[in-house]
Design an enzyme around this catalytic site. Structure first.
Site, PDB file in Angstrom:
ATOM      1  N   CYS A   1      -2.517  -9.183  10.956  1.00 16.55           N
ATOM      2  CA  CYS A   1      -3.453  -8.066  10.790  1.00 16.55           C
ATOM      3  C   CYS A   1      -4.667  -8.458   9.957  1.00 16.55           C
ATOM      4  CB  CYS A   1      -2.776  -6.833  10.192  1.00 16.55           C
ATOM      5  SG  CYS A   1      -1.540  -6.116  11.253  1.00 16.55           S
TER       6      CYS A   1
ATOM      7  N   GLN B   1       0.937  -5.144  -1.027  1.00 22.90           N
ATOM      8  CA  GLN B   1       1.664  -6.392  -1.262  1.00 22.90           C
ATOM      9  C   GLN B   1       1.831  -6.708  -2.748  1.00 22.90           C
ATOM     10  OE1 GLN B   1       3.197  -7.987   1.011  1.00 22.90           O
ATOM     11  NE2 GLN B   1       2.240  -7.195   2.880  1.00 22.90           N
TER      12      GLN B   1
ATOM     13  N   ASP C   1      -5.745  -1.830  -2.711  1.00 18.94           N
ATOM     14  CA  ASP C   1      -4.679  -1.814  -1.722  1.00 18.94           C
ATOM     15  C   ASP C   1      -3.510  -2.570  -2.355  1.00 18.94           C
ATOM     16  OD1 ASP C   1      -2.902  -2.569   0.238  1.00 18.94           O
ATOM     17  OD2 ASP C   1      -4.419  -3.209   1.681  1.00 18.94           O
TER      18      ASP C   1
ATOM     19  N   HIS D   1      -6.616  -6.768   4.913  1.00 16.88           N
ATOM     20  CA  HIS D   1      -5.797  -6.316   6.040  1.00 16.88           C
ATOM     21  C   HIS D   1      -6.640  -5.334   6.863  1.00 16.88           C
ATOM     22  CE1 HIS D   1      -2.515  -3.973   7.946  1.00 16.88           C
ATOM     23  NE2 HIS D   1      -1.703  -4.977   7.650  1.00 16.88           N
TER      24      HIS D   1
ATOM     25  N   LYS E   1       7.704  -1.368   1.881  1.00 19.36           N
ATOM     26  CA  LYS E   1       7.616  -2.769   1.461  1.00 19.36           C
ATOM     27  C   LYS E   1       8.270  -2.980   0.094  1.00 19.36           C
ATOM     28  CE  LYS E   1       3.258  -3.478   3.925  1.00 19.36           C
ATOM     29  NZ  LYS E   1       3.547  -4.283   5.115  1.00 19.36           N
TER      30      LYS E   1
HETATM   31  C1  PLP Z   1      -2.290  -5.895   2.304  1.00 17.41           C
HETATM   32  C2  PLP Z   1      -1.821  -4.791   3.187  1.00 17.41           C
HETATM   33  N1  PLP Z   1      -2.519  -3.661   3.255  1.00 17.41           N
HETATM   34  C3  PLP Z   1      -2.135  -2.636   4.021  1.00 17.41           C
HETATM   35  C4  PLP Z   1      -1.011  -2.706   4.795  1.00 17.41           C
HETATM   36  C5  PLP Z   1      -0.647  -1.545   5.639  1.00 17.41           C
HETATM   37  O1  PLP Z   1       0.548  -0.994   5.234  1.00 17.41           O
HETATM   38  P1  PLP Z   1       1.170   0.206   6.059  1.00 17.41           P
HETATM   39  O2  PLP Z   1       1.359  -0.324   7.456  1.00 17.41           O
HETATM   40  O3  PLP Z   1       2.457   0.499   5.384  1.00 17.41           O
HETATM   41  O4  PLP Z   1       0.189   1.305   6.025  1.00 17.41           O
HETATM   42  C6  PLP Z   1      -0.246  -3.870   4.778  1.00 17.41           C
HETATM   43  C7  PLP Z   1       0.955  -3.978   5.628  1.00 17.41           C
HETATM   44  O5  PLP Z   1       1.229  -4.972   6.245  1.00 17.41           O
HETATM   45  C8  PLP Z   1      -0.662  -4.934   3.951  1.00 17.41           C
HETATM   46  O6  PLP Z   1       0.037  -6.074   3.917  1.00 17.41           O
END
Ligand code: PLP
Lengths: 133, 425
Positions: free
Chosen positions: B381, B216, B213, B137, B239
């Site tokens: 993203c 998900q 990270d 992401h 999430k």
């Molecule tokens: C794999 C992953 N990493 C990071 C993020 C970023 O999350 P946040 O916007 O809550 O910081 C997301 C959110 O869509 C994600 O799906």
């Protein structure tokens, strides 16, 4: 939204008019909608009086942005750049037959081509009257 | 001591638990603006919130609001206790050795930025490797790009196949000279589960730190940070049925202790003179200013809600639904539907990317929306990944505990309608 995807929109989406490139465009302008990643590139051939002789567009995107741009290119020949630079949103929205009925996010798609054409005519990024710089 | 009142209890019959879970989510009881049942298939973007979490948030503001760590009056002490209690709940949930290893942040993005800034800038030098995967992401990519620019470190990528799986053939070469490996545990685009059991031991053997990270993964599976053998773990409450505006960084105590503070100001200090300050101990060293007290407390409540239902139940439920969704989507293959992502059920979660003939994903999402069906369309993203695979956009559905087969059926009906409108064969 369902009844928006009528025959003529799908036809322009699948068989876009004036799609491709000019041999020697006078003006080229590319733009994209960062939300969807839709892209459009406009090429114009203009005469000494700045009237549009020919036009091509290329790019990729949703049916709304592609059909709207295709229809738009059919209405441009013979118009001067200064006329085109003044065209309001309705120039495209009426043609599409949607009025303001579609959601704000999709209106951006519908207007992507017009904005690119106006920007090409102006020589700089065109802004709508209600849009902040 | 649990401050959450939870209605759903573990039931023996799955079907009745499923119905009761859905009942816990008020938004799912409300029709859409055009009078349809809300079919919410975008939980990878953000999850819906159960009543207990919403009520906890409101109760905090109605009955417990006070600033923490300062007041000595009863109200302030109770707010502090609830806030630190949420930290302890989270520490237990991910099996952290101690609560002080949990730093509250706004979200996953901020937690990754914290590590890139506080660990990265002080520990990386020109030529050091930062190893990511091609699935990341933007939030687990751009902070490392900036760090690489600042330090002269080099970005490297574990390649992924066209069905979104990691290719590990070159891993040892990629790990040579790598100081930190930062990977998503589950891909938000394809649902791929990263084979951490194959990567982490080799990364550790190569002397690299590992950041996960978990945006998900943590909402959808049991995570034990010590068993994973990693050094940093990040995730976002929103999430996982919690509120927006709160997320966290977990890190090994010694690593966090050696890192300089992120932001500075109140709360993160021990002693201050006009010319200098000493920093507070962990975790508060990294929590400058008044924290997001209410959302942290409600996040703790969301975790208790998930625990009550059981992460095992959630995994099994989502696996069953993912199988069902894939089967129904595969049945549309003759009409031009293509699922993009791993086919192996054990290597994926309920995040499913697909393309439907020549219908652009945005048109598809618009059409589905008029039937109350919420899916995501776009690059999710992960623009470099899309570009790498020659895709400009995909449609994406993502499942969670409150989804049922009826949601998939509604999706398929709506896809069939889209096929008729677009006159697909
Ligand atoms: C794999 C992953 N990493 C990071 C993020 C970023 O999350 P946040 O916007 O809550 O910081 C997301 C959110 O869509 C994600 O799906």
């Amino acid at each position: 939204m369902d009844d928006f995807y009528r025959e003529h929109i799908l036809d322009h989406y699948r068989n876009p008019r004036n799609f491709g490139h000019l041999d020697a465009p006078t003006i080229t302008f590319a733009d994209r909608n960062p939300l969807c990643g839709d892209e459009v590139c406009i090429e114009l051939l203009v005469d000494d009086n700045e009237r549009v002789l020919d036009i091509r567009f290329s790019g990729k995107g949703c049916a709304i942005s592609q059909a709207a741009t295709s229809m738009l290119t059919e209405s441009m020949r013979g118009h001067s750049l200064s006329e085109i630079a003044q065209w309001p949103k309705e120039h495209v929205l009426d043609e599409l037959g949607v009025g303001m009925g579609i959601t704000p996010a999709r209106i951006k798609c519908a207007l992507l081509g017009l904005k690119a054409v106006k920007s090409a005519a102006l020589g700089q990024i065109a802004r709508w009257p209600d849009e902040q710089a | 001591m649990s401050s959450c009142v939870i209605n759903s209890t573990r039931a023996s019959a799955d079907a009745s638990l499923e119905a009761r879970i859905r009942h816990d989510f008020p938004i799912l009881q409300r029709p859409t603006s055009n009078g349809k049942r809300l079919v919410y298939l975008d939980s990878a973007a953000t999850a819906q919130k159960p009543n207990v979490v919403i009520d906890r948030l409101v109760r905090y503001y109605r009955e417990e609001n006070a600033n923490i760590h300062r007041g000595v009056y009863d109200l302030a002490e109770r707010a502090t206790e609830a806030f630190e209690g949420a930290r302890a709940t989270l520490a237990r949930f991910i099996n952290a050795e101690r609560s002080a290893e949990i730093i509250w942040t706004r979200n996953t993005t901020e937690a990754i930025n914290l590590v890139a800034a506080c660990w990265g800038r002080h520990n990386l030098k020109a030529g050091d490797g930062i190893l990511l995967s091609q699935l990341e992401h933007h939030s687990n990519l751009v902070p490392w790009q900036i760090l690489a620019q600042q330090t002269g470190a080099e970005l490297r990528f574990i390649p992924v196949t066209s069905d979104g799986r990691h290719e590990l053939e070159q891993l040892d070469r990629l790990l040579d000279g790598t100081k930190i490996v930062a990977l998503t545990q589950v891909s938000n685009t394809f649902g791929t589960i990263t084979p951490l059991d194959q990567i982490v031991p080799r990364a550790k053997a190569a002397g690299a730190l590992v950041l996960i990270d978990g945006a998900q993964s943590l909402p959808h599976m049991a995570v034990d940070v010590q068993a994973l053998g990693v050094d940093f773990f990040t995730a976002s409450a929103h999430k996982m049925c919690g509120p927006t505006g709160i997320g966290f960084l977990w890190g090994r105590y010694a690593l966090l202790e050696a890192m300089p503070p992120y932001m500075s100001g109140g709360d993160m200090i021990a002693n201050v003179t006009y010319t200098s300050a000493t920093y507070n101990e962990l975790p508060w060293k990294f929590e400058a200013g008044t924290s997001n007290i209410a959302d942290a407390i409600a996040f703790g409540c969301a975790i208790e809600y998930l625990e009550q239902i059981g992460m095992d139940w959630i995994v099994a439920h989502e696996q069953r639904l993912t199988r069902y969704a894939l089967d129904r989507l595969f049945a549309l293959e003759p009409r031009g539907l293509r699922v993009i992502g791993p086919a192996n059920m054990h290597a994926r979660t309920g995040v499913i990317s697909f393309i439907f003939a020549d219908i652009h994903p945005h048109d598809l999402a618009s059409l589905l929306s008029s039937d109350g069906v919420c899916i995501r369309a776009g690059h999710h993203c992960t623009m470099p990944l899309m570009h790498h695979l020659g895709l400009s956009a995909t449609a994406r559905l993502s499942l969670y505990l409150y989804n049922g087969e009826d949601d998939i059926d509604a999706l398929i009906d709506s896809l069939e309608k889209a096929a008729r409108i677009f006159k697909l064969a």
